[in-house]
Design a protein around this motif. Sequence first.
Motif, PDB file in Angstrom:
ATOM      1  N   ARG A  24     -21.594  11.481  -9.658  1.00 34.07           N
ATOM      2  CA  ARG A  24     -20.422  12.270  -9.283  1.00 34.07           C
ATOM      3  C   ARG A  24     -19.352  11.367  -8.660  1.00 34.07           C
ATOM      4  NH1 ARG A  24     -19.748  13.775  -3.939  1.00 34.07           N
ATOM      5  NH2 ARG A  24     -21.510  13.499  -2.513  1.00 34.07           N
ATOM      6  N   PRO A  25     -18.072  11.716  -8.811  1.00 35.41           N
ATOM      7  CA  PRO A  25     -17.002  10.848  -8.329  1.00 35.41           C
ATOM      8  C   PRO A  25     -17.015  10.686  -6.810  1.00 35.41           C
ATOM      9  CG  PRO A  25     -16.165  12.520  -9.843  1.00 35.41           C
ATOM     10  CD  PRO A  25     -17.572  12.899  -9.507  1.00 35.41           C
ATOM     11  N   ALA A  26     -16.594   9.519  -6.370  1.00 29.68           N
ATOM     12  CA  ALA A  26     -16.448   9.270  -4.937  1.00 29.68           C
ATOM     13  C   ALA A  26     -15.092   9.764  -4.472  1.00 29.68           C
ATOM     14  CB  ALA A  26     -16.584   7.776  -4.638  1.00 29.68           C
ATOM     15  N   PRO A  27     -14.991  10.299  -3.257  1.00 24.62           N
ATOM     16  CA  PRO A  27     -13.671  10.615  -2.710  1.00 24.62           C
ATOM     17  C   PRO A  27     -12.838   9.344  -2.649  1.00 24.62           C
ATOM     18  CG  PRO A  27     -15.431  11.533  -1.333  1.00 24.62           C
ATOM     19  CD  PRO A  27     -16.083  10.615  -2.322  1.00 24.62           C
ATOM     20  N   GLU A  28     -11.561   9.436  -3.003  1.00 24.70           N
ATOM     21  CA  GLU A  28     -10.680   8.271  -3.023  1.00 24.70           C
ATOM     22  C   GLU A  28      -9.373   8.610  -2.331  1.00 24.70           C
ATOM     23  OE1 GLU A  28      -8.411   5.645  -6.436  1.00 24.70           O
ATOM     24  OE2 GLU A  28     -10.566   6.046  -6.688  1.00 24.70           O
ATOM     25  N   ARG A  29      -8.900   7.688  -1.515  1.00 24.04           N
ATOM     26  CA  ARG A  29      -7.632   7.864  -0.811  1.00 24.04           C
ATOM     27  C   ARG A  29      -6.737   6.671  -1.096  1.00 24.04           C
ATOM     28  NH1 ARG A  29      -8.554   8.415   5.300  1.00 24.04           N
ATOM     29  NH2 ARG A  29      -6.466   9.335   5.257  1.00 24.04           N
ATOM     30  N   SER A  30      -5.433   6.923  -1.116  1.00 21.23           N
ATOM     31  CA  SER A  30      -4.500   5.828  -1.351  1.00 21.23           C
ATOM     32  C   SER A  30      -3.198   6.106  -0.616  1.00 21.23           C
ATOM     33  CB  SER A  30      -4.219   5.659  -2.849  1.00 21.23           C
ATOM     34  OG  SER A  30      -3.514   6.773  -3.354  1.00 21.23           O
ATOM     35  N   LEU A  31      -2.501   5.037  -0.297  1.00 19.84           N
ATOM     36  CA  LEU A  31      -1.179   5.121   0.299  1.00 19.84           C
ATOM     37  C   LEU A  31      -0.375   3.938  -0.223  1.00 19.84           C
ATOM     38  CD1 LEU A  31       0.481   6.850   2.348  1.00 19.84           C
ATOM     39  CD2 LEU A  31       0.019   5.052   4.013  1.00 19.84           C
ATOM     40  N   ASP A  32       0.750   4.226  -0.851  1.00 20.50           N
ATOM     41  CA  ASP A  32       1.557   3.195  -1.486  1.00 20.50           C
ATOM     42  C   ASP A  32       2.938   3.169  -0.846  1.00 20.50           C
ATOM     43  OD1 ASP A  32       2.680   1.342  -3.131  1.00 20.50           O
ATOM     44  OD2 ASP A  32       2.650   2.584  -4.938  1.00 20.50           O
ATOM     45  N   LEU A  33       3.278   2.026  -0.251  1.00 16.87           N
ATOM     46  CA  LEU A  33       4.585   1.867   0.388  1.00 16.87           C
ATOM     47  C   LEU A  33       5.628   1.320  -0.568  1.00 16.87           C
ATOM     48  CD1 LEU A  33       3.496   0.153   3.727  1.00 16.87           C
ATOM     49  CD2 LEU A  33       3.692   2.582   3.224  1.00 16.87           C
ATOM     50  N   GLY A  80       9.067  -6.371   1.672  1.00 23.09           N
ATOM     51  CA  GLY A  80       9.865  -5.186   1.944  1.00 23.09           C
ATOM     52  C   GLY A  80       9.258  -3.962   1.300  1.00 23.09           C
ATOM     53  N   THR A  81       9.290  -2.832   2.006  1.00 23.43           N
ATOM     54  CA  THR A  81       8.770  -1.588   1.460  1.00 23.43           C
ATOM     55  C   THR A  81       9.821  -0.939   0.558  1.00 23.43           C
ATOM     56  OG1 THR A  81       9.521  -0.267   3.353  1.00 23.43           O
ATOM     57  CG2 THR A  81       7.339  -1.249   3.506  1.00 23.43           C
ATOM     58  N   ARG A  82       9.448   0.199  -0.019  1.00 25.88           N
ATOM     59  CA  ARG A  82      10.302   0.874  -0.996  1.00 25.88           C
ATOM     60  C   ARG A  82      11.727   1.068  -0.471  1.00 25.88           C
ATOM     61  NH1 ARG A  82       6.859   4.337  -1.989  1.00 25.88           N
ATOM     62  NH2 ARG A  82       6.073   3.551  -3.984  1.00 25.88           N
ATOM     63  N   GLY A  83      12.692   0.580  -1.244  1.00 28.70           N
ATOM     64  CA  GLY A  83      14.093   0.665  -0.841  1.00 28.70           C
ATOM     65  C   GLY A  83      14.601  -0.568  -0.121  1.00 28.70           C
ATOM     66  N   GLY A  84      13.696  -1.480   0.254  1.00 26.77           N
ATOM     67  CA  GLY A  84      14.101  -2.691   0.964  1.00 26.77           C
ATOM     68  C   GLY A  84      13.394  -3.922   0.444  1.00 26.77           C
ATOM     69  N   GLU A  85      13.083  -3.930  -0.856  1.00 26.05           N
ATOM     70  CA  GLU A  85      12.280  -4.999  -1.434  1.00 26.05           C
ATOM     71  C   GLU A  85      13.077  -6.302  -1.592  1.00 26.05           C
ATOM     72  OE1 GLU A  85      13.026  -2.097  -2.802  1.00 26.05           O
ATOM     73  OE2 GLU A  85      11.320  -1.147  -3.817  1.00 26.05           O
ATOM     74  N   PRO A  86      12.421  -7.453  -1.403  1.00 27.75           N
ATOM     75  CA  PRO A  86      13.054  -8.732  -1.735  1.00 27.75           C
ATOM     76  C   PRO A  86      13.099  -8.898  -3.252  1.00 27.75           C
ATOM     77  CG  PRO A  86      10.790  -9.101  -1.088  1.00 27.75           C
ATOM     78  CD  PRO A  86      11.054  -7.630  -0.873  1.00 27.75           C
ATOM     79  N   THR A  87      13.954  -9.772  -3.727  1.00 28.86           N
ATOM     80  CA  THR A  87      14.062 -10.009  -5.168  1.00 28.86           C
ATOM     81  C   THR A  87      13.326 -11.290  -5.546  1.00 28.86           C
ATOM     82  OG1 THR A  87      16.019 -11.450  -5.215  1.00 28.86           O
ATOM     83  CG2 THR A  87      16.408  -9.078  -4.950  1.00 28.86           C
ATOM     84  N   PHE A 100       4.213   5.549   8.654  1.00 25.73           N
ATOM     85  CA  PHE A 100       5.526   5.782   9.240  1.00 25.73           C
ATOM     86  C   PHE A 100       6.686   5.243   8.396  1.00 25.73           C
ATOM     87  CE2 PHE A 100       2.748   6.377  12.835  1.00 25.73           C
ATOM     88  CZ  PHE A 100       3.355   7.421  13.529  1.00 25.73           C
ATOM     89  N   TYR A 101       6.380   4.465   7.365  1.00 20.33           N
ATOM     90  CA  TYR A 101       7.469   3.922   6.558  1.00 20.33           C
ATOM     91  C   TYR A 101       8.009   4.980   5.601  1.00 20.33           C
ATOM     92  CZ  TYR A 101       6.424  -0.773   8.223  1.00 20.33           C
ATOM     93  OH  TYR A 101       6.238  -1.880   9.012  1.00 20.33           O
ATOM     94  N   PRO A 102       9.334   5.028   5.410  1.00 19.90           N
ATOM     95  CA  PRO A 102       9.902   6.001   4.479  1.00 19.90           C
ATOM     96  C   PRO A 102       9.459   5.723   3.049  1.00 19.90           C
ATOM     97  CG  PRO A 102      11.582   4.422   5.178  1.00 19.90           C
ATOM     98  CD  PRO A 102      10.373   4.176   6.039  1.00 19.90           C
ATOM     99  N   GLY A 103       9.216   6.780   2.316  1.00 22.65           N
ATOM    100  CA  GLY A 103       8.846   6.630   0.915  1.00 22.65           C
ATOM    101  C   GLY A 103       7.376   6.383   0.682  1.00 22.65           C
ATOM    102  N   ALA A 104       6.537   6.476   1.724  1.00 27.41           N
ATOM    103  CA  ALA A 104       5.096   6.298   1.532  1.00 27.41           C
ATOM    104  C   ALA A 104       4.566   7.411   0.628  1.00 27.41           C
ATOM    105  CB  ALA A 104       4.376   6.306   2.871  1.00 27.41           C
ATOM    106  N   GLN A 105       3.741   7.041  -0.351  1.00 30.61           N
ATOM    107  CA  GLN A 105       3.232   7.999  -1.320  1.00 30.61           C
ATOM    108  C   GLN A 105       1.743   7.791  -1.509  1.00 30.61           C
ATOM    109  OE1 GLN A 105       5.435   7.222  -4.896  1.00 30.61           O
ATOM    110  NE2 GLN A 105       7.426   7.719  -3.996  1.00 30.61           N
ATOM    111  N   GLY A 106       1.020   8.872  -1.800  1.00 31.01           N
ATOM    112  CA  GLY A 106      -0.384   8.730  -2.117  1.00 31.01           C
ATOM    113  C   GLY A 106      -1.198   9.920  -1.696  1.00 31.01           C
TER     114      GLY A 106
END
Length: 477
Positions: free
Chosen positions: A198-207, A259-266, A387-393
């Motif tokens: 059976r599947p394992a519980p999985e958690r994620s957070l992507d900045l 840099g997190t989402r919206g503030g990434e380096p190039t 706490f960072y803006p745009g965190a998803q998961g």
Amino acid sequence: MTRPSISSTAPARQRAIVIGGSLAGTLAAAALREVVDEVLIIENDELPAVPGPRKGLPQASHAHMFWSSGVRAAEALLPGVTDRWTAAGANRIPIPTGMVGFTPEGWLRRWTAETAFLIACSRDVLDHAVRDLVLADTRVTVRQHTRVEGLIGTAARVTGVRTRAADGRETDLEADFVVDASGRGSRTPRYLAELGVRPAPERSLDLGLTYASRVFRAPGGTAGFPMVVVQSDPRTARPGQSASILPIEHGQWIVTTAGTRGGEPTARNEDFEPFARGLRHPVIGEIISDLEPLTDVTVNRSTRNTRRHFENVGNWPERFVVLGDALAAFNPIYGHAMSVAAQAALVLRDLAAADGIDAPRLARRVQKAMAKPVAAAWDLALGHDVFYPGAQGSAQSTPTRKDKVLSAYTYRLLSTCCGNSTMTRDFFDVTSLQAPLTTLVRPRVLLGALRGPLRPPLTEPPLTDRELALVRTTGPN
């Protein structure tokens, strides 16, 4: 009269298979070599014979911090590996003495008492020293250019792996024990589903975190120069931007911006220094302004926090364990992944050595024990990243009331650390994974946080006069 026959059958040889030949995989092989007759590492890439890059490790060009907790675990598994690193030019950086750190609460003082330390070198050097020691053991071999396509066995027990070679040939390899250390791209959830687990519980957070790194030639005479870090402040409601200078081997510095989402380096070379100058403090941009770059900018965006709770799978199969990034992958900014992998490999060795790999429910007990160092690093990462803006998961991506209370306390601790050596020791004991998170709520620590810093805040980076002179006047060699 017929004499009774005496059996001369030798005991069956036991084989372990490790999926993945990176740091986590080679440490897992080191953990198992004492408890089985042979260990076979299956690796999709070609592993370089000397320190060098490989296709399956794109993050190797960025700064890697190997905390003392992980170094000690690696040394327990591979005695002498620390000497190998230092002989190859790695730096041992004492913390906080060897760090110039700008936290959300200000500059940390460089107290003289060592709390923790880092091994600082390129990932190529780090991995090669481990791999060289492990493969020097005749019980350990590696099969390169080979991909694992699935697990063999049943939901009750894994008995081997199905592989595909570079020429397309498929082979089933039997094993008495299997470890998945294949990294972020692990396909274990699919393999287990095919077996009926059976599947394992999985958690994620992507900045949406992006790393951009460049290697520079260090100024002449800067041996022993501190690591320099400028952290972001999640409380500003703006994308988190940070940078670090990490002295590595051969008189070089890896400089990494993030840099997190919206503030990434190039990835553009011309943007690198301006990004560093635009942080909460410009010190890193100022230091590198006259240095000779040895590489172009390299970028990495594979930075999602992901945790698979295999320890919670009730029907976990016998003889199968998952560790490293295949188990939990962290935001690299905290430098915890390698240390957690080393601690997990040590757990594997100790439990397997105590009971043998054929002990009932060994794999489940190992998986549960590994969850302890994983949970420590996970809680530290998500306590800030949420706490960072745009965190998803799938993990909680907006701060709860509890998050806010704990965050406020953490910043009070940081503020106190800026002017209190004892609190600094406690704080780095935890962030280096040498002590549990509960250390920070002991009565003595709570009282120290209530009292606050014992010294006023620093207004400038705590670089010595000599260090300042070197970076201001020496320039590249």
